[in-house]
Design an enzyme around this catalytic site. Structure first.
Site, PDB file in Angstrom:
ATOM      1  N   LYS A 159       0.575  -1.366  -0.084  1.00  0.00           N
ATOM      2  CA  LYS A 159      -0.136  -0.148  -0.213  1.00  0.00           C
ATOM      3  C   LYS A 159       0.841   1.433   0.024  1.00  0.00           C
ATOM      4  CE  LYS A 159      -4.301   0.954   0.240  1.00  0.00           C
ATOM      5  NZ  LYS A 159      -5.506   0.044  -0.539  1.00  0.00           N
ATOM      6  N   ASN A 164     -12.153  -0.688   3.506  1.00  0.00           N
ATOM      7  CA  ASN A 164     -11.258  -1.527   3.970  1.00  0.00           C
ATOM      8  C   ASN A 164     -10.945  -1.115   5.473  1.00  0.00           C
ATOM      9  OD1 ASN A 164      -9.845  -2.478   1.844  1.00  0.00           O
ATOM     10  ND2 ASN A 164      -9.257  -0.700   1.082  1.00  0.00           N
TER      11      ASN A 164
HETATM   12  N1  LIG Z   1     -12.449   2.101  -5.102  1.00  0.00           N
HETATM   13  C1  LIG Z   1     -12.082   0.695  -4.955  1.00  0.00           C
HETATM   14  O1  LIG Z   1     -12.250  -0.070  -5.818  1.00  0.00           O
HETATM   15  C2  LIG Z   1     -12.042   0.070  -3.414  1.00  0.00           C
HETATM   16  C3  LIG Z   1     -11.563  -1.181  -3.448  1.00  0.00           C
HETATM   17  C4  LIG Z   1     -11.518  -1.822  -2.164  1.00  0.00           C
HETATM   18  C5  LIG Z   1     -11.857  -1.124  -1.114  1.00  0.00           C
HETATM   19  N2  LIG Z   1     -12.358   0.090  -1.244  1.00  0.00           N
HETATM   20  C6  LIG Z   1     -12.599   0.695   0.156  1.00  0.00           C
HETATM   21  O2  LIG Z   1     -13.900   1.157   0.115  1.00  0.00           O
HETATM   22  C7  LIG Z   1     -14.449   2.339   0.627  1.00  0.00           C
HETATM   23  C8  LIG Z   1     -14.882   3.338  -0.094  1.00  0.00           C
HETATM   24  O3  LIG Z   1     -13.925   3.598  -1.351  1.00  0.00           O
HETATM   25  P1  LIG Z   1     -14.523   4.648  -2.473  1.00  0.00           P
HETATM   26  O4  LIG Z   1     -13.350   4.375  -3.563  1.00  0.00           O
HETATM   27  O5  LIG Z   1     -15.872   4.571  -2.764  1.00  0.00           O
HETATM   28  O6  LIG Z   1     -13.944   5.922  -1.649  1.00  0.00           O
HETATM   29  P2  LIG Z   1     -14.507   7.428  -2.019  1.00  0.00           P
HETATM   30  O7  LIG Z   1     -13.607   8.460  -1.478  1.00  0.00           O
HETATM   31  O8  LIG Z   1     -14.894   7.658  -3.481  1.00  0.00           O
HETATM   32  O9  LIG Z   1     -15.979   7.465  -1.064  1.00  0.00           O
HETATM   33  C9  LIG Z   1     -15.684   7.385   0.268  1.00  0.00           C
HETATM   34  C10 LIG Z   1     -16.951   8.204   0.721  1.00  0.00           C
HETATM   35  O10 LIG Z   1     -17.096   8.038   2.106  1.00  0.00           O
HETATM   36  C11 LIG Z   1     -17.574   9.416   2.641  1.00  0.00           C
HETATM   37  N3  LIG Z   1     -17.431   9.248   4.053  1.00  0.00           N
HETATM   38  C12 LIG Z   1     -16.090   9.557   4.708  1.00  0.00           C
HETATM   39  N4  LIG Z   1     -16.143   9.524   5.894  1.00  0.00           N
HETATM   40  C13 LIG Z   1     -17.518   9.072   6.282  1.00  0.00           C
HETATM   41  C14 LIG Z   1     -18.276   8.708   7.341  1.00  0.00           C
HETATM   42  N5  LIG Z   1     -17.716   8.754   8.666  1.00  0.00           N
HETATM   43  N6  LIG Z   1     -19.590   8.490   7.407  1.00  0.00           N
HETATM   44  C15 LIG Z   1     -20.408   8.491   6.060  1.00  0.00           C
HETATM   45  N7  LIG Z   1     -19.518   8.670   4.870  1.00  0.00           N
HETATM   46  C16 LIG Z   1     -18.242   9.110   5.043  1.00  0.00           C
HETATM   47  C17 LIG Z   1     -17.045  10.277   1.891  1.00  0.00           C
HETATM   48  O11 LIG Z   1     -17.692  11.701   2.003  1.00  0.00           O
HETATM   49  C18 LIG Z   1     -17.173   9.619   0.522  1.00  0.00           C
HETATM   50  O12 LIG Z   1     -18.445  10.134  -0.310  1.00  0.00           O
HETATM   51  C19 LIG Z   1     -13.057   2.800   1.302  1.00  0.00           C
HETATM   52  O13 LIG Z   1     -12.803   2.129   2.516  1.00  0.00           O
HETATM   53  C20 LIG Z   1     -11.868   2.099   0.155  1.00  0.00           C
HETATM   54  O14 LIG Z   1     -10.621   1.935   0.857  1.00  0.00           O
HETATM   55  C21 LIG Z   1     -12.418   0.503  -2.441  1.00  0.00           C
END
Ligand SMILES: NC(=O)c1ccc[n+]([C@@H]2O[C@H](COP(=O)([O-])OP(=O)(O)OC[C@H]3O[C@@H](n4cnc5c(N)ncnc54)[C@H](O)[C@@H]3O)[C@@H](O)[C@H]2O)c1
Length: 350
Positions: free
Chosen positions: A72, A256
């Site tokens: 990472k 995650n």
């Molecule tokens: N993008 C991927 O392909 C992928 C793959 C595996 C895991 N993930 C995990 O999934 C999660 C979301 O990823 P993403 O790509 O959609 O990220 P993103 O940044 O697009 O979305 C995250 C969202 O969560 C919101 N947020 C932040 N803190 C919050 C809280 N306390 N309560 C409610 N909403 C909150 C933000 O405003 C944002 O809209 C992350 O933990 C990321 O590590 C993403």
């Protein structure tokens, strides 16, 4: 004890920001994992995040049965710092230099705060990068595939709890309407699920409205009276305190590092809440990227691998039952077994 193979912390030559790359394990293959560009109170918090997230990547690949290791990258932005386009480019080039210096031990990709266009910038310096836009030969945005994989995990859980893989009429609470959360909520709404949603970003209310979902405040979502809670924001939402408020049968989502501390998994199990480890439910994005970019599978074959997360979760729940383990314990055992088989000398810890 440091159970990572390698951790690099550099002050970016151009940006002067802390660039952190953690390689947890290469026992199964070269490490891969996304680049998180996020604000932290102190850069050491970014280091902690990189250490935890890279270990989770090792587990994610091991459970998914893919020949990749866990890594990472994190660039720790001071609170409140806004990157203008030039500074952002500097940051990405600093990351690219660091990735390139590792000579293929670690390949980066998108994570919170970064996307395919950023990978295109990194790709001008190093070929060790996933998910560049399709026009540049990459597999593009991973989030729709992460959402699809989480849906597959939810189907397995639904079949286990309610006797049907269909989510029609099921009540789900989606915490976080970012790239993955919004796509997943769309898939769930299309299937007829009744949704409750939230986000810290009030602009996302509109998305919730379009999906016909109920909106609650972020600190109320875990206590929503639903069948399944779906964490789709940032990590550490499941704490010893917050899980006592849960009123659902299961917690399954793409975010995650959902557990604030590892013991929370036991607490969930004791309370009768089925928790599928995040590194199992969220694997769709990397499964798709590796399948397309490393194994050169067709889009259809890659999708089939993502959908197979349903079987992975079903097998995990069956094993957990048979061995009287929590799903988290069963997943940890599977990770250890796969790493030990690949690395009998036991150089890498899970
Ligand atoms: N993008 C991927 O392909 C992928 C793959 C595996 C895991 N993930 C995990 O999934 C999660 C979301 O990823 P993403 O790509 O959609 O990220 P993103 O940044 O697009 O979305 C995250 C969202 O969560 C919101 N947020 C932040 N803190 C919050 C809280 N306390 N309560 C409610 N909403 C909150 C933000 O405003 C944002 O809209 C992350 O933990 C990321 O590590 C993403």
């Amino acid at each position: 004890m440091l159970d990572h193979e390698q951790v690099v912390v550099r002050s970016g030559r151009r940006s002067r920001l802390p660039v952190i790359v953690a390689v947890h394990s290469t026992a199964l293959g070269p490490a891969a994992g996304g680049l998180r560009l996020w604000h932290y109170p102190d850069w050491r918090d970014g280091l902690t995040d990189a250490l935890r997230l890279s270990a989770a990547m090792t587990a994610k690949f091991a459970v998914a049965g893919l020949p990749s290791g866990g890594g990472k990258a994190v660039v720790a932005l001071p609170e409140g710092m806004v990157l203008d386009p030039d500074r952002r480019r500097d940051v990405l080039e600093d990351v690219a230099d660091t990735v390139e210096s590792l000579g293929g031990t670690y390949a980066t990709g998108p994570d919170v705060g970064t996307g395919p266009d950023d990978m295109a910038v990194i790709g001008t310096t190093t070929r060790h990068v996933f998910c560049r836009p399709a026009r540049l030969g990459g597999s593009g945005d991973s989030s729709p595939h992460t959402a699809r994989g989480t849906l597959a995990a939810l189907r397995a859980v639904s079949r286990r709890l309610y006797g049907t893989a269909s989510l029609d009429g099921r009540r789900l609470a989606v915490a976080g309407l970012g790239r993955v959360g919004t796509e997943l909520a769309r898939l769930l709404a299309a299937e007829g699920a009744a949704l409750t949603v939230t986000d810290v970003d009030q602009d996302k209310r509109k998305t919730g409205h379009e999906l016909g979902a109920d909106w609650v405040a972020p600190d109320e979502i875990l206590a929503a009276p639903v069948d399944i809670v779906v964490p789709a924001a940032l990590g550490s939402c499941l704490t010893r305190q917050s899980v006592t408020r849960l009123r659902c049968d299961a917690v399954v989502g793409p975010a995650n590092n959902q557990l604030a501390t590892p013991d929370v998994a036991d607490l969930l199990h004791r309370r009768g809440v089925l928790w599928v480890p995040d590194y199992v439910a969220s694997a769709g994005g990397v499964v798709h990227a590796v399948s397309v970019e490393v194994h050169r599978l067709s889009a259809e074959e890659a999708r089939a691998r993502v959908d197979a997360i349903e079987h992975t979760v079903t097998d995990l729940l069956t094993t957990a039952d048979a061995q009287d383990l929590s799903p988290a314990q069963a997943a940890t055992a599977l990770v250890r077994q796969r790493l030990a088989a690949a690395d009998p000398a036991g150089r890498s810890a899970a």
